[in-house]
Design an enzyme around this catalytic site. Structure first.
Site, PDB file in Angstrom:
ATOM      1  N   TYR A   1       7.164 -33.869 -23.289  1.00  0.00           N
ATOM      2  CA  TYR A   1       5.755 -33.507 -23.348  1.00  0.00           C
ATOM      3  C   TYR A   1       5.048 -33.809 -22.046  1.00  0.00           C
ATOM      4  CZ  TYR A   1       4.672 -38.469 -23.937  1.00  0.00           C
ATOM      5  OH  TYR A   1       4.560 -39.821 -23.739  1.00  0.00           O
TER       6      TYR A   1
ATOM      7  N   SER B   1       7.068 -42.798 -20.212  1.00  0.00           N
ATOM      8  CA  SER B   1       6.032 -41.868 -19.809  1.00  0.00           C
ATOM      9  C   SER B   1       5.891 -42.015 -18.292  1.00  0.00           C
ATOM     10  CB  SER B   1       4.726 -42.218 -20.519  1.00  0.00           C
ATOM     11  OG  SER B   1       3.715 -41.336 -20.091  1.00  0.00           O
TER      12      SER B   1
ATOM     13  N   ARG C   1      -4.692  -0.693  -7.280  1.00  0.00           N
ATOM     14  CA  ARG C   1      -4.036  -2.008  -7.296  1.00  0.00           C
ATOM     15  C   ARG C   1      -4.532  -2.777  -8.515  1.00  0.00           C
ATOM     16  NH1 ARG C   1      -7.343  -4.202  -1.995  1.00  0.00           N
ATOM     17  NH2 ARG C   1      -9.374  -3.635  -2.789  1.00  0.00           N
TER      18      ARG C   1
ATOM     19  N   LYS D   1       0.832  -1.201   0.000  1.00  0.00           N
ATOM     20  CA  LYS D   1       0.000   0.000   0.000  1.00  0.00           C
ATOM     21  C   LYS D   1       0.869   1.256   0.000  1.00  0.00           C
ATOM     22  CE  LYS D   1      -3.616   0.107   2.865  1.00  0.00           C
ATOM     23  NZ  LYS D   1      -4.897   0.276   2.151  1.00  0.00           N
TER      24      LYS D   1
ATOM     25  N   CYS E   1       2.190 -38.717 -17.927  1.00  0.00           N
ATOM     26  CA  CYS E   1       0.785 -38.937 -18.237  1.00  0.00           C
ATOM     27  C   CYS E   1      -0.048 -39.114 -16.981  1.00  0.00           C
ATOM     28  CB  CYS E   1       0.608 -40.123 -19.181  1.00  0.00           C
ATOM     29  SG  CYS E   1       1.179 -41.660 -18.471  1.00  0.00           S
TER      30      CYS E   1
ATOM     31  N   MET F   1      -4.816  -7.499   8.992  1.00  0.00           N
ATOM     32  CA  MET F   1      -4.202  -6.621   9.989  1.00  0.00           C
ATOM     33  C   MET F   1      -5.088  -5.391  10.198  1.00  0.00           C
ATOM     34  SD  MET F   1      -0.185  -7.047   9.053  1.00  0.00           S
ATOM     35  CE  MET F   1      -0.400  -6.348   7.436  1.00  0.00           C
TER      36      MET F   1
ATOM     37  N   GLY G   1      -7.486  -7.649   4.974  1.00  0.00           N
ATOM     38  CA  GLY G   1      -8.329  -7.727   6.161  1.00  0.00           C
ATOM     39  C   GLY G   1      -7.682  -8.418   7.347  1.00  0.00           C
TER      40      GLY G   1
ATOM     41  N   ARG H   1      -2.855   2.949   8.734  1.00  0.00           N
ATOM     42  CA  ARG H   1      -3.210   1.682   8.083  1.00  0.00           C
ATOM     43  C   ARG H   1      -1.998   0.766   7.984  1.00  0.00           C
ATOM     44  NH1 ARG H   1      -8.053   2.786   4.486  1.00  0.00           N
ATOM     45  NH2 ARG H   1      -8.217   5.056   4.494  1.00  0.00           N
TER      46      ARG H   1
ATOM     47  N   HIS I   1     -11.481 -42.958  -8.477  1.00  0.00           N
ATOM     48  CA  HIS I   1     -11.950 -43.405  -9.792  1.00  0.00           C
ATOM     49  C   HIS I   1     -12.930 -42.406 -10.389  1.00  0.00           C
ATOM     50  CE1 HIS I   1     -14.733 -45.644 -12.460  1.00  0.00           C
ATOM     51  NE2 HIS I   1     -13.601 -46.164 -12.897  1.00  0.00           N
TER      52      HIS I   1
END
Lengths: 877, 877
Positions: free
Chosen positions: B851, B764, B337, B23, B831, B104, B102, B93, B455
């Site tokens: 990949y 793989s 911001r 801030k 994979c 502090m 929120g 602040r 599953h």
């Protein structure tokens, strides 16, 4: 350099095994020692190798060289090969560098034909002997060289005996044998379209090639595969002058050992028969005589034998198994080799030979196979009674020893009957921790399912109790109290006998004998202790196990599984109360009931172990293992507790796991329920303090957190342990040191060992679980594929028996390296089943572990194996 | 160098976040940009750090320095702190380097006391405003600084409103507020034994220290822990002149975004209220007005805002969220911001900003969180309708999207009802492969058990179908066709709505909206493709999945699970016939029936994928998964087949496994039953040949052997594949290349990768199973302890969602290194489920894989994450 291919016996020595084969090298060695070996020569394994490289053709001038050696042989023997007037007969025998008994071929009596036999008869004046020799030649040659099935010749022989109304070959006369020779020749002509070769040289060539071929017959290949025999060139071929023990009453044959192979006693031991051939001694048709009686028959030869016995043993520095033949009052030695012996004999001979100055202590230690000691530590069947009984089936030899008792199918019945003084064998489809009380009561355990590391097997080995597991031929119906072995029904109370060393199962009772640990055993163990670097601890959960292990030389407890303490009597009730508790308070209340049991167990252990270190593993198995599975037990539990059957069922369902091995267990329990860790720590520390005070023994308990996969789990549990322990110690005013360490049994634990070692003071490799997770093998389920894996050679050994050094071993090495990197003083051990297996112990030695821990009955094996490892891996200067 | 501790806003800049907090740095940046920020200064995080180092005392001369800056502030504002005639009020602040919204504390209106308020009233001529400001100060100060519970003040306020018979604070008069102020002061005296401090300087000091203390309050510490915020010094403290939006109709306050945060459209967007304070805009008591209408009220200020919008966006090069206040016709900016935005807006803004020349393509790519794309690819609930409905419970967000339908409890019913045109949601305790047909038919799946990789979850994600799993509040009774959610009963046919992105479950129907993939999405994806090195493949078992994946940009199939092909209709019958077969011949006969199905499936896949590579994994799951579990299904199966119920039951029992994860599956099946491997190879090769011939496409099938733990298993199966494949190819006369590789999913496979790579052409990484075995976590069972592990911080992320880089990652690295050592050209991919998770994809990039492969709906995420990885890890020049 050109290859020599053919060596006279006088040209070789025992170190030339790989070239001359074991038999050839030994015949050469004996020849050069001046032992009366029938002259002969050896065709090298290189020649066999060339034969295969060259598309199954012998090297070009092999036969020229054989002929030359044959000429020498004729000169020495003063006989001529194929000469009817003074015939030389030879044998052709296979012999590779590694022993492959009975796998390859041999042909005797080569050199006979119609003409030669006439000469032989004339020379020996023994028509029957000559025709019998000829018959044998044709039969062996026909079978081995010409591939005529042996049954064809058996048929002829049997017909003749039937016609003549006689029972034994010996009863056949010379003319019977002559007729058989003719019939044999007809068989050969019929089956091969060729005549039996009359030319002795042709016989010899064909026999040599047949022996070469036998190197690659199916049974020989299989034998090499099963015994991991690799890298050999082929077989050698030994051609040797024949000598005959069946040339009348001045001839004979026998086998002798330089010491007693059963007891190891240093006395001449053996058997012989006069007017006989080797096979007569072993066939059982005639009863052989004890070697001592030979003195009365021919004292000179007996004394010669005694001298040879001495010479060979002093030369080979080991007990020898010697084959001899006496041909017309002349002694010949046909073979010598290290004699097979019982474990007891091996130990005694090894120790005696050191005392006799024959070998060093190191050699003595290496002479005894550590695994064989198992035989010495357990009750055994009377060997004669056992050999006369046919086993009903065979399972896995899960825990050695012999057990005889009445069949029971439940743990309760086992316990009850034992109380009544009966001896029982517990038969189950598979065992679970609930069966513990019954296993303890039984003489032995038989299961239909489960491998060498199933619950039954592991627990039985821990108890030193005979167990045959995974006996797939049996079907158990415990509800109706019967079992079937291959269809044969046995009911509760029937007698059964188990051989846990071989897996054999017998119906009925077989008498047993107790093991006797001779003085030599103690001496050998003491020597082993002088050489080994690895300490040997034991896996023990009870003072009784601990005492047994100390008797066997254990130097501490490497693994005390506390959960085994929760299954007996009132304890399981409190444990179940804890599991069924709805909240922390109720759980603590139940744990408070368990505390005194645990504490008194630990006191017992500390008292039994004295100053020796004791590693205690905190609760490990998933909680569902403590809940009942059978309907009746569930009913009983609801009756016992105030818990409704619905709630109990729900709990059982909610605790059910798909893969309990990878589930809510080990430190995961302690993290979910720190109060369990607190209670166990309290029990350990309070027990240690009390024993220290009462007995004035310095005790340093080692608290082991199980199933740690990384530093955070360890830190969490360490904090819980430390808080409770330090508080109790402070309050006691007594100074007590303790260690906190972990089991490395999850692959991730090994991979993060450096981070774990920042906090942990010791590692114990739990190689059972580490093997399961590293290989992805559930030890309860491997029976479905591991036999196939062994069969097709994907794995060489069951990884639950011998540590998989390539995979699991690599993780152990990584963990050792990483762990010591962070903490140089890290204490390292192994407490999986592998801690009692020789090849794994050798790995532990090489990897730099501090100790191995194994079941009490394997402690001597581990001590000896650790000594082997130290001697074998001794740095060369 | 001495520390400065206090910075005027004009002395800072946005790069000084770690010193000034987010801030403070932004207020400084705006000040220097000439934006009208109320003047002020910042106490550094270093001062906070010193405060803690110094036992909670502020640095010795901090307040001297604060006083100096306060003097400057008074000059600039032309007001004086504590001066009744012209009072300066300030806010205090908190503001750390990382956003902790929120967590502090903040205190407003410091500088008021009984004297000052009189001056304020005089100056503003607004008695109510002044007393309200004073009331707010005392309330905040009392609560935050003096630790009086907020409820004490609320009580006073509520009493007053009740007495006055009013509902809202705004309805209270100046004199009401004055009375409240007095009551508040009494509360403070009573609760703290101290008076509310009248001295403004004292107020300021106490407020500063309270903010320091709030850095270490419990919620702030927890927030940092949960968000892995580490290594910060502390919070900064911003002291700023107060401006008031509630000083009458020429004052006001609002929030605006430089672009539309919902759509990303480049238009000014915001809300404001005149005569109001910030909290009034968000509280919902008054309805805020659209920002455009401000033009009508005060065009000058509106235009100023537009200019500031432009300036801030161009400066920060990102969409800004701006808070402003108008005090008596004067505009002040209180905060700016980066604005939160929907995924759709994020994509559009990122692309637009490149086109506008504001940012580079790299920056644009990094602006979009890959995981957020999930929102764009699935059907969603109408956000307003959803926000108005209270969820009945919450499970795990197993597979994103929204599903609305009628409840069914069996797969058959799901299928049947779907055929009838109904929309259904399948509710199960947990799913098994038998449920596949029902899952396919359903809009979504809800399960009571199972984690994010159960599953149900895995299959649903593969299908791109909404799934909520592990919803422990529900109890399913599928036999009586009802379920209970926290006791509330729902029956078959009742409507239910699932939010698979949050795990929320709603009773009844919630309207849904379809996703719209805007043009920006396609452009961003194209840019991502320009930067990424990793290829992105998909896990797909059917042509439909394959087509979806191609639509999303998949470049091949990384994993086709052939077993999913065995569950439908006739296939499962043939599969079961195979399993129940007694001998090889019968097994082959059953496999022959499966061949045409497999072949046609593979043809479909090859046709769908065209020239793209397709990796097909041979049969993996244990055979028992294909046998029925329910009694009715068992009955049905015996009726269908000629197999007796006893035999079927025996088979089921004999195939039962304790730990199926570590059992007879993967290549172990192929080794036990090579005929299965043969059939699958035949199906693959024949399909490839036919498609190649028919479509003239170059196809190189990649055949993958699962669950390989060492070279021998691979060699065994490779030989079977090669024999069949080469024979078929030779016979066809067509030239076809194919690759044989393996999944690395067993730790031992990784450890022996060098040896495996001697034979395998690709690896793989099956990181699902590799995670299970390396950590010893059964993914079906982790729900019992992983939540606890996350809670106490033993693990940071669920290892089945984000790859455990320390443990599993180390094995992957070992395997990559060892594998490439033997075979440089080894193709490497992943994979497991991790192939679609951004942090894991970054790991794959760094580790050098070729990949990643993931479910179709995660392909865009993977493409973007791969681009992120490439950009972030770009070597610095």
């Amino acid at each position: 350099m050109e290859k020599k291919y053919v060596y006279d016996f006088s040209e070789g020595k025992k170190e030339m095994k790989s070239l001359l084969g074991g038999k050839g090298a030994n015949l050469a060695e004996m020849t050069n020692l001046g032992i009366p070996v029938p002259f002969g020569f050896t065709i090298t394994t290189e020649a066999c190798h060339e034969y295969y490289l060259n598309n199954e053709k012998v090297p070009s001038d092999l036969y020229n060289r054989v002929d030359k050696k044959l000429l020498d042989l004729e000169k020495r023997m003063n006989k001529k090969f194929g000469d009817p007037s003074n015939p030389l007969l030879v044998s052709v025998r296979s012999g590779a560098a590694a022993s492959m008994p009975g796998m390859m071929d041999t042909i005797l009596n080569l050199g006979l034909n119609e003409k030669v036999i006439a000469g032989l008869i004339k020379k020996t004046n023994n028509e029957r002997f000559a025709w019998d020799a000829y018959r044998r030649l044709i039969q062996m040659f026909g079978n081995v060289v010409l591939n005529v099935p042996g049954s064809e010749f058996e048929k002829v022989l049997d017909n003749k005996k039937e016609t003549k109304g006689v029972e034994y070959d010996l009863e056949l006369t010379a003319s019977d044998l002559k007729e058989i020779v003719n019939d044999y020749k007809k068989v050969i002509l019929e089956k091969t379209n060729k005549s039996f070769p009359d030319d002795p040289k042709e016989q010899l060539k064909l026999a040599i090639e047949a022996v070469f071929r036998s190197w690659n017959n199916e049974r020989a290949k299989l034998y090499r595969k099963l015994n991991s025999i690799k890298g050999l060139l082929g077989t050698a071929v030994n051609i040797q002058a024949m000598v005959f023990g069946n040339m009348g009453e001045t001839s004979g044959t026998g086998v002798c050992f330089t010491r007693d192979p059963a007891t190891g006693e240093n006395k001449f031991y053996g058997e012989y028969l006069m007017n006989a051939q080797g096979e007569d001694v072993v066939s059982g048709v005639r009863t052989p005589k004890k070697i001592e009686t030979l003195k009365e028959i021919n004292e000179e030869i007996y004394n010669d034998l005694l001298e040879i016995r001495k010479k060979l043993e002093e030369h080979y520095k080991d007990m020898q198994d010697i084959e001899f033949t006496i041909e017309e009052n002349k002694l010949f030695i046909l073979q010598t080799r290290s004699g097979k012996r019982t474990a007891a004999a091996a130990v005694k001979i090894a120790v005696d030979m050191v005392n006799e100055g024959l070998i060093s202590k190191e050699e003595s230690i290496l002479r005894v196979d550590p695994a064989s000691l198992d035989q010495l530590l357990h009750k055994q069947f009377d060997p004669i009674a056992q050999s006369q009984t046919v086993p009903a089936t065979k399972g896995l030899p899960a825990s050695p020893g012999a057990a005889v008792g009445q069949i029971v199918f439940t743990a309760e019945k086992a316990h009850l009957w034992k109380e009544e003084g009966k001896k029982v064998v517990l038969v189950r489809t598979e065992t679970s921790p609930e069966d513990l009380i019954g296993m303890n009561a039984a003489q032995g355990i038989l299961t239909a399912r489960g491998g060498m590391t199933s619950h039954a097997a592991v627990v039985a080995r821990g108890m030193g109790k005979c167990c045959v597991s995974g006996c797939s031929d049996i079907v158990v119906n415990e509800y109706e109290n019967y079992m079937k072995i291959n269809g044969k029904k046995l009911v509760e109370g029937d007698y059964i006998s188990l051989d846990g060393s071989t897996g054999k199962v017998y119906i009925g009772k077989i008498p047993t004998v107790d093991p006797e640990l001779s003085g030599s055993f103690g001496i050998l163990m003491q020597w082993a202790d002088e050489f080994r670097r690895l300490r040997v601890r034991t896996n023990a959960d009870t003072p009784k196990d601990a005492a047994t292990a100390i008797k066997f030389g254990a130097e501490g407890i490497g693994l005390c599984r506390t959960e085994h303490m929760f299954f007996e009597g009132e304890r399981i009730k409190a444990m179940r109360e804890m599991i069924l508790a709805d909240n922390l308070e109720a759980r603590k209340k139940a744990l408070d009931k368990l505390l005194p049991y645990q504490k008194s167990d630990f006191k017992g252990l500390f008292e039994a172990m004295g100053h020796r270190p004791v590693t205690i593993r905190l609760l490990d198995p998933p909680l569902h293992e403590f809940l009942p599975k059978e309907e009746a037990d569930i009913q009983e539990l609801t009756a016992q507790t105030n818990v409704s059957i619905e709630k109990l069922r729900n709990k059982i369902v909610s605790l059910h796991e798909q893969n309990p091995m990878l589930g809510h267990r080990g430190c995961r329990l302690g993290i979910s329920y720190p109060e369990i860790t607190e209670m166990q720590t309290r029990a350990i520390i309070e027990a240690a303090l009390e024993v220290k005070k009462e007995k004035n023994i310095e005790i340093i308990p080692e608290i082991m957190i199980p199933l740690v996969g990384g530093p955070n789990e360890f830190k969490n549990q360490k904090a819980v342990v430390k808080k409770v322990a330090d508080e109790i110690i402070k309050k006691s005013g007594i100074n007590l040191k303790y260690l906190i360490g972990t089991m490395i049994e999850v692959p991730r634990g090994a991979l993060t060992a450096d981070r774990i070692a920042e906090e942990a003071e010791f590692f114990s490799f739990g190689t059972n679980d580490l093997t399961q997770m590293t290989l992805g093998f559930s030890r309860d389920d491997v029976a479905s594929f591991v036999p196939k894996y062994l069969e097709v050679g994907i794995i060489e050994k069951d990884p639950f028996q011998a540590l998989d050094q390539t995979g699991v071993g690599l993780l152990v090495e990584i963990a050792v390296q990483k762990g010591r990197l962070t903490r140089e003083s890290l204490k390292l051990g192994i407490c999986g089943e592998h801690g009692g297996e020789p090849s794994s112990i050798e790995f532990c030695h090489r990897t730099g572990l501090d100790y191995v821990s194994c079941s009490p009955y394997r402690v001597p094996i581990a001590r000896l194996a650790a000594a082997h490892a130290a001697i074998i891996n001794k740095p060369k200067l």
